[in-house]
Write a protein that holds these residues in place. Structure first.
Motif: not given
Length: 240
Positions: A101-124
């Protein structure tokens, strides 16, 4: 004594020193939105990441690096967010349900593009699932999140899970409420998952696609049927 704020400053100084407008413009075409770069080569970033980890990991723990990630994510700069995500991958042995949940919160305010979203999804996030730290239902509330990036990571995070554990029908039912969302980036994520699930277990995926063919966005089907033959694709054309 070095603090988390000092490390964030050190990273920003590195980024400013190594900024290259040519690199920034070269990569800009891959991002329709959410791209505010310094312009740094991946090789330089990888090398700096290793140096920083060697320098600070003996002193700072995972909670400290998560706090560092909070600071870097808030900046809006592409490379700073990339550093935050790279550090998180270094501590995968320390992942806990609360970390999810802590890392997931970054998607609410920090992630702004598909590359970082997919890195979170695939690698984390996929590691949380594969290690059984959280069940796939931990994504339940994310399916209706305000952030389109948070919604995108739901199907993308499930790709490695379906490849290892199957449970295709359960996952299709789980993703069904997302099939009518309007955002392109969510369509791409859903289509990507459906394509990979189809390669493993075609029958339930084809049944699912047939059920949605006249109502769900066509981009989902473009991705989902990419590996099908022309005759197979024809089955999922929208009725006139």
């Amino acid at each position: 004594m070095t603090s988390i704020e000092n490390i964030a400053y050190e990273i920003r100084e590195f980024c400013l020193k190594n900024a290259d407008k040519t690199i920034a413009e070269k990569h800009r075409r891959y991002f329709v939105e959410g791209y505010d770069p310094y312009g740094i080569s991946q090789k330089a970033m990888n090398e700096e990441h290793k140096l920083l980890l060697l320098k600070y990991k003996p002193t700072f723990g995972f909670d400290d690096f998560l706090a560092l990630g909070d600071l870097l994510m808030k900046s809006g700069k592409y490379e700073e967010a990339s550093f935050a995500l790279m550090f998180v991958t270094d501590f995968s042995r320390e992942y806990q349900p609360a970390t999810f949940e802590r890392i997931g919160s970054w998607l609410d305010y920090g992630v702004r593009n598909w590359a970082h979203a997919d890195m979170l999804a695939v690698s984390i996030f996929s590691k949380f699932l594969l290690k059984g730290i959280v069940p796939f239902t931990a994504f339940s509330d994310w399916r209706t999140a305000e952030s389109k990036w948070k919604r995108r990571v739901v199907p993308v995070s499930l790709i490695k899970f379906v490849k290892k554990f199957g449970r295709t029908r359960e996952l299709l039912d789980f993703l069904s409420p997302m099939m009518l969302y309007p955002e392109k980036v969510v369509h791409q994520g859903l289509g990507w998952f459906l394509r990979e699930a189809w390669k493993l277990n075609p029958e339930p995926v084809e049944t699912f696609l047939f059920q949605w063919k006249d109502s769900a966005p066509r981009l989902i089907f473009q991705y989902a049927t990419e590996k099908m033959t022309a005759d197979q694709k024809a089955l999922f054309k929208r009725a006139k």
